[in-house]
Design a protein around this motif. Structure first.
Motif, short mmCIF file in Angstrom:
data_model
loop_
_atom_site.label_atom_id
_atom_site.label_comp_id
_atom_site.label_asym_id
_atom_site.label_seq_id
_atom_site.Cartn_x
_atom_site.Cartn_y
_atom_site.Cartn_z
N PHE A 108 0.84 -1.20 0.00
CA PHE A 108 0.00 0.00 0.00
C PHE A 108 0.88 1.25 0.00
CE2 PHE A 108 -2.13 -3.48 2.12
CZ PHE A 108 -3.40 -3.50 1.55
N SER A 109 0.26 2.38 -0.37
CA SER A 109 0.99 3.65 -0.41
C SER A 109 0.71 4.53 0.79
CB SER A 109 0.65 4.42 -1.69
OG SER A 109 -0.75 4.67 -1.76
N ALA A 110 -0.13 4.06 1.74
CA ALA A 110 -0.45 4.84 2.94
C ALA A 110 -0.71 3.88 4.09
CB ALA A 110 -1.65 5.75 2.70
N SER A 111 -0.66 4.40 5.30
CA SER A 111 -0.82 3.56 6.49
C SER A 111 -2.29 3.29 6.77
CB SER A 111 -0.18 4.25 7.71
OG SER A 111 -0.84 5.48 7.96
N ALA A 112 -2.51 2.24 7.53
CA ALA A 112 -3.85 1.88 8.00
C ALA A 112 -3.68 0.99 9.23
CB ALA A 112 -4.66 1.18 6.91
N GLU A 113 -4.78 0.68 9.86
CA GLU A 113 -4.72 -0.01 11.16
C GLU A 113 -4.07 -1.38 11.08
OE1 GLU A 113 -7.77 -1.51 14.68
OE2 GLU A 113 -8.52 -0.34 12.99
N ASN A 114 -4.35 -2.12 10.05
CA ASN A 114 -3.87 -3.51 9.97
C ASN A 114 -2.62 -3.67 9.10
OD1 ASN A 114 -5.15 -2.90 7.61
ND2 ASN A 114 -6.07 -4.94 7.33
N ARG A 115 -1.90 -2.57 8.85
CA ARG A 115 -0.75 -2.62 7.96
C ARG A 115 0.55 -2.41 8.72
NH1 ARG A 115 -3.54 1.41 3.49
NH2 ARG A 115 -5.33 0.04 3.04
N ARG A 116 1.58 -3.07 8.25
CA ARG A 116 2.93 -2.89 8.80
C ARG A 116 3.61 -1.73 8.07
NH1 ARG A 116 4.86 -7.68 11.53
NH2 ARG A 116 3.27 -9.33 11.48
N ALA A 117 4.37 -0.96 8.82
CA ALA A 117 5.05 0.20 8.24
C ALA A 117 6.45 -0.16 7.78
CB ALA A 117 5.11 1.35 9.25
N SER A 118 6.85 0.47 6.68
CA SER A 118 8.21 0.30 6.18
C SER A 118 8.84 1.67 6.00
CB SER A 118 8.20 -0.43 4.83
OG SER A 118 9.46 -0.31 4.20
N PRO A 119 9.99 1.92 6.63
CA PRO A 119 10.68 3.21 6.43
C PRO A 119 11.03 3.47 4.98
CG PRO A 119 11.58 2.03 8.33
CD PRO A 119 10.66 1.08 7.63
N SER A 120 11.05 2.44 4.15
CA SER A 120 11.38 2.63 2.73
C SER A 120 10.30 3.37 1.97
CB SER A 120 11.63 1.27 2.07
OG SER A 120 12.76 0.65 2.63
#
Length: 802
Positions: free
Chosen positions: A316-328
């Motif tokens: 994905f291109s944006a964050s959401a509750e069930n998503r893992r974040a990537s600094p990349s």
């Protein structure tokens, strides 16, 4: 001797003479490393099923061994000495580079293919090649030299790749080389990287090096698109992509083994210090059957569905509750085989997604499959088409799906995947609905065979494109249209570090010299008292020869003129121009020798020597006639030596001028003899002046030192000693001599004008009297008054004394 032993020796010798190219990959791999003879048993189609036949494998027949090769370097000092190089060892199908990396202006390496002929490796012929000319040094800061050294060490066995420590050191060094921010990449770097990846493929696969490999590919994907397009002409991008994909596909058993399922991972998150060093985020989630390597350009996800039924990935291109974040710069979540495709498709900010539904996973699992690998390419940098005209182009991320162990990569039922239509973000004016759809990379171009698109009729307006495939490879959303790509055949990515600088120095120096010579001729034309002197007549002859040489070199016999003459077939004119330039240089040196002899007579020989009658006329006849001898000899015996080669013309280093033996015997030899003679005379004159100065006690020491220095500089330029630098440059003694030669040799005319006109008090007074007669008259009156005052004072002093 035992008869059976004789028979065995006979057949062994026969086998050596005619080695068999057997189909024993494992044995052949062992052979390629040890260089010994190996036996292997294989089934032969010519024999009944199950029958074994023993073949003798000749290990070295798989490789083309290093071989010597000569080429030239781009230079501006008429370097005629070929550089002795050698081809690197290469296996069949590879294009080898040279040990001393040989680059063209577009950053491409000079390569040679290792081919299969008569069941053994053999180099392609080079008889039909044009002379190879490479760049010795160039202005751009690149990694090519460091990478080439590492490549040599790997090929020659000086750096181990057959053990874990050696592989990690090699890939770590390669990663460090690529992460030098102050250096750029060239097509040769992509080519050599693919070959080093291939060397790793021949060894045991090591999970410890994958971070380095991902880091290297990330840096390559960040380089200029022209670099990758040029390297694709050597199939370097495909080779690199294929080796990278295969290496990743061989590692899931080490990274996500079934034994780790459910076990607590001590350090699941990426280490910031390691990420700063490698540029790669690493996540160890082996408890749920996942290992991830993430960068802004390329990410790899290893999955073992046996652990937590994870069979896919969504980006994905944006964050959401069930998503893992990537600094990349992106967010992701894992997909299980029970996911609903329509729900995934409706999720906000989706970029790409792929997963194996439960039915498909059960089918492939029944075929012995255990692992899945997903690779996400942020753009299509590594997927380079070499054709100039294309009918479609990718407008989405590229997703690669691999299932190790699946026969022929053919799926028992379609696998769904989703791609964002990036044409909506940045509309393409050339895009057409016709021809648009999902497609795959076949390592030549983008194709849609076996891939279907399940969207509306106007794909260009759909946000998320739904695709299905019955085979595995790399996939993207393709936009139809007519796309023309510029030909990069003449692209210049690197330029010789000295070429343009030396050109500028030569042009500026020659221009100043021509202005100086014009000043000398103007002075002689205006002032009869100066031109009537014998020394001035010699100087004018020298200036005339120098002017002829510089006009020919700067205006008439240039790279562009020579190329036009050769292209039009006007070789006679080219020979004439080359002979004229050769003649002008020899005349110039003849006058330098005459001037040196006259200076020797003036400062060294006993005072009172008488000049022979009309010695200027006689000297002129010798100086202008004698150079005709070597010039005519070269022009008549070897006129082709004046014609520049195609390689010289293609690199803008060719002019109509002697080469080979014509250069050596027609120019270098006489110039060297005269230069050495002038050097000896210069030393004698300098010693004579110094000796006279040490014995003089009546003149001002300061004035004599200044006079000596001025005279030394004048002689240095006038006698052509600057051409000593040219001789050293010709002998490849160093680029510093090329700079010194260009600076000093082209400034001779200007230095003579300064010395003979500006610094000469008599000539200076003549010009001042011509330009400012009033000031000159006042100076004369002032000087007369001072002289009268000194005379009166002396008379008064004498009277008082008496």
């Amino acid at each position: 001797m035992n008869f059976d032993l004789c028979v065995k020796l006979f057949f062994f010798a026969l086998a050596l003479a005619s080695p068999v190219y057997a189909k024993c990959p494992k044995e052949r791999q062992l052979c390629s490393q040890s260089g010994e003879y190996k036996h292997c048993e294989e089934e032969d189609e010519r024999y009944p099923a199950g029958t074994k036949k023993t073949n003798l494998i000749y290990c070295d027949s798989m490789f083309c061994e290093p071989e010597g090769f000569q080429h030239d370097y781009i230079t501006r000092n008429h370097d005629q000495t070929p550089h002795q190089n050698k081809w690197k060892r290469a296996k069949i199908g590879e294009r080898a580079t040279l040990h001393d990396v040989c680059l063209l202006r577009n950053g491409m390496p000079v390569t040679r293919e290792c081919k299969l002929k008569d069941y053994r490796a053999e180099w392609e012929a080079t008889d039909q090649w044009d002379p190879v000319v490479c760049l010795r040094r160039f202005r751009e800061q690149t990694i090519s030299e460091d990478l080439n050294t590492l490549h040599d060490e790997v090929l020659e066995g000086r750096r181990r790749t057959n053990d874990t420590q050696g592989r990690r050191e090699m890939t770590g060094l390669m990663r460090t080389i690529f992460r030098q921010r102050d250096r750029s990449l060239l097509p040769v770097d992509v080519h050599m990287t693919g070959q080093m990846f291939g060397a790793l493929m021949q060894q045991d696969k090591d999970a410890a090096v994958i971070v380095d490999l991902v880091s290297v590919c990330k840096e390559i994907m960040s380089c200029d698109s022209q670099v990758l397009r040029l390297s694709a002409q050597l199939n370097a991008t495909n080779t690199l992509l294929n080796q990278f994909e295969n290496y990743m596909d061989a590692l899931p058993q080490q990274l996500v083994p079934k034994e780790q399922c459910g076990k607590v991972v001590v350090k699941p998150m990426s280490d910031e210090a390691e990420t700063a060093t490698t540029g790669v985020e690493t996540y160890n989630l082996s408890d749920i059957g996942i290992q991830a390597l993430i960068t802004g350009n390329i990410s790899v996800f290893f999955a073992n569905p046996e652990c937590d039924f994870i069979t896919g990935i969504a980006i994905f291109s944006a964050s959401a509750e069930n998503r893992r974040a990537s600094p990349s710069g992106f967010w992701y979540r894992f997909l299980r085989f029970s996911e609903d495709l329509d729900k995934i498709k409706r999720e906000s900010d989706l970029e790409t997604a792929a997963f194996l539904p439960e039915s498909l996973w059960k089918d492939v699992k029944g075929k012995g499959v255990t692992y899945l690998i997903f690779k996400i390419y942020a753009h299509d940098a590594l997927f380079v088409e070499t054709s100039l005209q294309r009918s479609r182009r990718p407008r989405s991320k590229v997703i690669s799906i691999s299932i190790p162990g699946l026969e022929n990569n053919i799926l028992p039922q379609p696998l769904p995947f989703l791609l964002r239509n990036e044409n909506l973000r940045d509309p393409d004016a050339n895009a057409l609905t016709s021809g648009s759809g999902c497609g795959f990379w076949n390592y030549q171009t983008w194709s849609n065979e076996g891939v279907t698109t399940s969207n509306s009729s106007n794909l260009l307006k759909d946000l998320i494109i739904e695709c299905h495939t019955d085979h595995l490879t790399q996939f993207a959303f393709l936009v139809g249209g007519s796309y023309r790509t510029n030909d990069l055949g003449e692209e210049v990515l690197i330029t010789p570090i000295n070429e343009k600088v030396l050109d500028i120095i030569s042009i500026v120096g020659c221009s100043l010299s021509l202005l100086g010579i014009l000043g000398i001729f103007l002075t002689a034309a205006i002032f009869k008292s100066w031109r009537s002197q014998a020394s001035t007549k010699v100087l004018l002859h020298l200036c005339l020869a120098m002017c002829l040489q510089m006009v020919l070199f700067v205006f008439l016999n240039t790279d562009d003129v020579s190329e036009k003459l050769v292209t039009n077939g006007d070789t006679v004119r080219c020979v004439a121009l080359g002979a004229a330039l050769q003649y002008s240089i020899l005349v110039l040196f003849s006058w330098m020798l005459i001037i040196a002899f006259l200076q020797f007579q003036r400062y060294v020989t006993v005072i009172g020597i008488e000049r022979p009658p009309r010695y200027i006329l006689k000297a002129a006849i010798v100086a202008w006639a004698l150079p005709l001898v070597p010039t005519l000899l070269v022009a008549l015996i070897d006129p082709d030596s004046y014609i520049p080669t195609k390689a010289q013309l293609s690199t803008d280093t060719g002019i109509c001028y002697p080469s080979g033996y014509g250069l050596i015997f027609g120019v270098v030899l006489p110039v060297s003899m005269i230069t050495v003679s002038n050097l000896v005379i210069f030393v004698y004159v300098f010693y004579s002046i110094s000796h006279s100065l040490s014995q003089s006690i009546h003149k001002s020491e300061k004035k004599m030192v200044i006079k000596q220095i001025r005279l030394s500089i004048m002689l240095f330029f006038l006698l052509g000693l600057t051409w000593i630098f040219g001789i050293f440059a010709f002998m490849q003694a160093g680029v510093a001599f090329s700079y010194l030669f260009c600076i000093t040799a082209t400034m001779q005319g200007f230095v003579m004008f300064v010395y003979f006109v500006l610094l000469d008090s008599a000539n200076r007074r003549l010009w001042v009297g011509l330009i400012c007669p009033t000031k000159m008259k006042m100076d004369v009156q002032k000087r007369t008054a001072e002289l009268q005052s000194m005379t009166t004072s002396s008379t008064n002093y004498t009277s008082r004394s008496h």
